[in-house]
Write a protein that holds these residues in place. Structure first.
Motif, PDB file in Angstrom:
ATOM      1  N   UNK A   1       0.831  -1.200   0.000  1.00  0.00           N
ATOM      2  CA  UNK A   1       0.000   0.000   0.000  1.00  0.00           C
ATOM      3  C   UNK A   1       0.872   1.260   0.000  1.00  0.00           C
ATOM      4  N   UNK A   2       0.251   2.402  -0.305  1.00  0.00           N
ATOM      5  CA  UNK A   2       0.928   3.692  -0.319  1.00  0.00           C
ATOM      6  C   UNK A   2      -0.126   4.774  -0.157  1.00  0.00           C
ATOM      7  N   UNK A   3       0.294   6.042  -0.179  1.00  0.00           N
ATOM      8  CA  UNK A   3      -0.656   7.146  -0.062  1.00  0.00           C
ATOM      9  C   UNK A   3      -1.716   7.100  -1.148  1.00  0.00           C
TER      10      UNK A   3
ATOM     11  N   UNK B   1      -0.483   9.716   5.710  1.00  0.00           N
ATOM     12  CA  UNK B   1       0.502   8.764   5.206  1.00  0.00           C
ATOM     13  C   UNK B   1      -0.043   7.352   5.384  1.00  0.00           C
ATOM     14  N   UNK B   2       0.085   6.527   4.370  1.00  0.00           N
ATOM     15  CA  UNK B   2      -0.349   5.136   4.404  1.00  0.00           C
ATOM     16  C   UNK B   2       0.881   4.252   4.310  1.00  0.00           C
TER      17      UNK B   2
ATOM     18  N   UNK C   1      -1.586   0.752   7.259  1.00  0.00           N
ATOM     19  CA  UNK C   1      -1.893   1.602   8.402  1.00  0.00           C
ATOM     20  C   UNK C   1      -1.954   3.056   7.961  1.00  0.00           C
ATOM     21  N   UNK C   2      -2.964   3.764   8.459  1.00  0.00           N
ATOM     22  CA  UNK C   2      -3.184   5.160   8.114  1.00  0.00           C
ATOM     23  C   UNK C   2      -2.851   6.053   9.292  1.00  0.00           C
TER      24      UNK C   2
ATOM     25  N   UNK D   1      -6.877   2.367   9.668  1.00  0.00           N
ATOM     26  CA  UNK D   1      -6.622   0.949   9.494  1.00  0.00           C
ATOM     27  C   UNK D   1      -6.444   0.639   8.028  1.00  0.00           C
ATOM     28  N   UNK D   2      -6.189  -0.595   7.714  1.00  0.00           N
ATOM     29  CA  UNK D   2      -5.985  -1.010   6.335  1.00  0.00           C
ATOM     30  C   UNK D   2      -7.301  -1.049   5.571  1.00  0.00           C
TER      31      UNK D   2
END
Length: 230
Positions: A121-123, A181-182, A187-188, A206-207
């Motif tokens: 994952x990413x932003x 930011x992810x 995780x956020x 959360x995811x």
């Protein structure tokens, strides 16, 4: 008195204790008798697939902790988590094939939400407009709730527009910018720059629920939840 309800369609299954296996991000509301006020928890639940779970957490009142929980899952997705030394237990359900879970206290206090950690994952996972609802408690300001929208640009920035109530009466509205930011596992961390007053202004976790480019459902928990009015 405050109330919080959450609905998720019963889907997937049949389930078993093996349906919970691996790392899940969690966020929850709880109550501290020693501090005489509500607090939030966030962290991870690591399930072993056979009935034992390691719970690692931080709390808005300060500090962190670890504990071992027992858990079970019935065929219809009903999940029970128990801390054997204290006898405190939570019960709730699983949805979306076990990727989403939630539970409320059978004894003790607490309401938890947890979603399966992802990867890669990413932003960019947050892109577009999202509806927001929130609920919180402050020892000085009392109970508050809010609702509105947040817009994410897919690159770590965004904006929000919200209105809310405090102790049952309208408390105003507000808008502004945010940054986020992810992490790779979903995780956020969200910084609203003052949307929430009176404490740490960092939202966690959360995811995404569905492993898609644009998640359909995302949850976050704030460390301080008193609405700033304008």
């Amino acid at each position: 008195h405050p109330d919080l309800s959450f609905f998720a369609r019963r889907s997937g299954g049949p389930y078993s204790t093996a349906s919970l296996d691996g790392i899940y991000h969690m966020a929850g509301l709880d109550y501290s008798h020693s501090l005489d006020h509500g607090l939030t928890l966030w962290g991870t639940l690591t399930f072993d697939g056979v009935g034992s779970c390691e719970f690692s957490f931080e709390r808005s009142s300060g500090g962190s902790g670890r504990m071992t929980l027992d858990y079970s899952v019935t065929a219809d997705g009903t999940v029970t988590l128990e801390h054997a030394p204290t006898g405190d237990a939570l019960r709730g359900g699983l949805s979306r094939g076990g990727e989403l879970g939630f539970a409320a206290a059978l004894s003790g206090t607490g309401t938890w939400f947890f979603v399966e950690a992802s990867s890669g994952q990413s932003d960019a996972a947050l892109d577009g407009t999202y509806h927001i609802v929130g609920f919180g408690y402050d020892t000085v300001l009392g109970f508050s709730s809010l609702g509105g929208t947040a817009d994410f640009d897919g690159g770590g920035a965004g904006s929000f527009s919200i209105s809310g109530t405090r102790e049952g009466a309208p408390s105003g509205s507000g808008s502004g910018t945010l940054s986020y930011a992810v992490s790779g596992d979903g995780e956020l961390n969200l910084d609203t720059g003052g949307l929430f007053a009176g404490g740490q202004d960092i939202a966690t976790v959360l995811a995404e629920i569905e492993r898609e480019e644009r998640p359909k459902l995302r949850m976050s928990q704030v460390a301080s939840s008193s609405l700033t009015t304008t």
